[in-house]
Design an enzyme around this catalytic site. Structure first.
Site, PDB file in Angstrom:
ATOM      1  N   ARG A 144       0.847  -1.189   0.000  1.00  0.00           N
ATOM      2  CA  ARG A 144       0.000   0.000   0.000  1.00  0.00           C
ATOM      3  C   ARG A 144       0.889   1.248   0.000  1.00  0.00           C
ATOM      4  NH1 ARG A 144      -1.929  -3.648   3.936  1.00  0.00           N
ATOM      5  NH2 ARG A 144      -4.015  -4.478   3.503  1.00  0.00           N
ATOM      6  N   LYS A 168      -1.663  -2.945   8.107  1.00  0.00           N
ATOM      7  CA  LYS A 168      -2.824  -2.556   8.900  1.00  0.00           C
ATOM      8  C   LYS A 168      -2.852  -3.346  10.200  1.00  0.00           C
ATOM      9  CE  LYS A 168      -5.897  -1.069   5.172  1.00  0.00           C
ATOM     10  NZ  LYS A 168      -7.224  -1.277   4.523  1.00  0.00           N
ATOM     11  N   HIS A 239      -3.066   2.875  -6.048  1.00  0.00           N
ATOM     12  CA  HIS A 239      -3.492   1.547  -5.600  1.00  0.00           C
ATOM     13  C   HIS A 239      -3.626   0.600  -6.790  1.00  0.00           C
ATOM     14  CE1 HIS A 239      -4.532  -0.284  -1.800  1.00  0.00           C
ATOM     15  NE2 HIS A 239      -5.524  -0.947  -2.352  1.00  0.00           N
ATOM     16  N   ARG A 242      -0.882  -1.852  -7.053  1.00  0.00           N
ATOM     17  CA  ARG A 242      -1.077  -2.985  -6.137  1.00  0.00           C
ATOM     18  C   ARG A 242      -2.025  -4.001  -6.772  1.00  0.00           C
ATOM     19  NH1 ARG A 242      -1.152  -4.417  -0.545  1.00  0.00           N
ATOM     20  NH2 ARG A 242      -3.187  -5.063   0.282  1.00  0.00           N
ATOM     21  N   HIS A 265      -3.555  -9.164   3.384  1.00  0.00           N
ATOM     22  CA  HIS A 265      -5.002  -9.214   3.569  1.00  0.00           C
ATOM     23  C   HIS A 265      -5.343 -10.092   4.778  1.00  0.00           C
ATOM     24  CE1 HIS A 265      -5.906  -8.223  -0.922  1.00  0.00           C
ATOM     25  NE2 HIS A 265      -5.751  -7.148  -0.199  1.00  0.00           N
ATOM     26  N   TYR A 274      -9.141 -10.714  -7.143  1.00  0.00           N
ATOM     27  CA  TYR A 274      -8.165 -10.735  -8.236  1.00  0.00           C
ATOM     28  C   TYR A 274      -8.324 -11.956  -9.123  1.00  0.00           C
ATOM     29  CZ  TYR A 274      -6.201  -7.000  -5.479  1.00  0.00           C
ATOM     30  OH  TYR A 274      -6.055  -5.833  -4.772  1.00  0.00           O
TER      31      TYR A 274
END
Length: 293
Positions: A144, A168, A239, A242, A265, A274
């Site tokens: 990110r 995150k 993004h 990514r 994730h 994806y």
């Protein structure tokens, strides 16, 4: 309870106990203030009927499905917190249904476009060396933008071709990168970064022109400028690199679980989008190329 005290306590809970990002905390507090405004600040009126009325009002005002989904999640978190603190006798959020956000397929570069984005000749100017290095790292690792900006010099393991990323929820992960990214990074670190280093630079890997740590807005401008040079490339944000990296990994044979780990994730469901991108690209190629499509 005083309204400001309720919002302040909830904000501290989100920051220090839930460890949410500053962006998420701001969004949740904005949602809570919207809810309290709807109830004229009277927390004791908060029940399932009031929550549904508030969300219906938001829907009628034309709020996007993604916004409604976030506000539903925020309402559940807020009512659960208020119930635990004894400010509500029951938790009305338990009766609140889920608002499903639409999940459109992300725009991605095809592999030839990605090559064109990265194969732009550059001089030895520090800005061009930095821009090339950050573009290579974004595409090579799929990190990110915020993660890229947070990288320090010591987060790069050149021998193992791995970077250490703080994602995150303050979850650390290691992400590999290839030789083109390493060459671009070395050129920046040897010939570019030393010219911009100042006392305020600290250990930051990527710097702005004044020597401070690079910010997300600058990275986004760099990406937009480079994409604009490639004919046929979709107009997408940073993004998008990514998204492109993840799609190309799957097209190259990587398994979904590995891509999940690389991207950081929490849920495999997030990564599965994806696979849909890859299938759609396959269908488009089939329709274009097969004589009986």
């Amino acid at each position: 309870m005083d309204r400001d005290e309720v919002v302040g306590e909830f904000g501290r809970y989100l920051r220090f106990e839930r460890d949410l990002s500053p962006h998420t905390v701001r969004a949740y507090l904005s949602d809570v203030n919207s809810l309290l405004d709807y109830m004229n600040g009277q927390l004791e009126r908060l029940d399932i009927g009031m929550l549904r009325e508030w969300l219906a009002d938001q829907h009628g005002a034309g709020k996007a499905r993604t916004t409604l989904a976030r506000r539903t999640a925020c309402a559940r978190t807020f009512t659960a917190y208020c119930h635990r603190r004894g400010w509500l006798p029951v938790d009305p959020g338990l009766l609140l249904g889920s608002a499903k956000a639409a999940r459109p397929l992300p725009s991605v570069l095809d592999q030839q476009q990605a090559q064109a984005v990265l194969d732009v000749p550059s001089t030895e100017e520090p800005k061009e060396l930095r821009d090339q290095a950050l573009l290579e790292m974004l595409y090579a690792t799929g990190v990110r933008v915020g993660e890229l900006c947070s990288l320090d010099v010591d987060d790069v393991d050149r021998d193992r071709h791995v970077i250490r990323v703080m994602g995150k929820g303050r979850k650390e992960r290691s992400v590999p990168f290839g030789s083109p990214a390493l060459r671009a990074l070395d050129r920046w670190c040897i010939h570019g970064r030393p010219l911009w280093v100042r006392a305020r630079s600290g250990p930051a890997l990527f710097l702005g022109v004044r020597g401070g740590r690079i910010d997300a807005g600058t990275v986004r401008r760099v990406v937009h400028a480079r994409l604009a040079q490639v004919e046929g490339a979709p107009d997408m944000g940073s993004h998008g690199l990514r998204h492109s990296a993840a799609t190309h990994l799957l097209e190259g044979g990587a398994d979904l679980r590995s891509v999940q780990e690389l991207l950081g994730h929490a849920s495999l469901n997030t990564t599965q989008i994806y696979t849909h991108v890859s299938i759609e690209r396959l269908r488009a190629a089939y329709r274009q190329a097969h004589p009986r499509a």
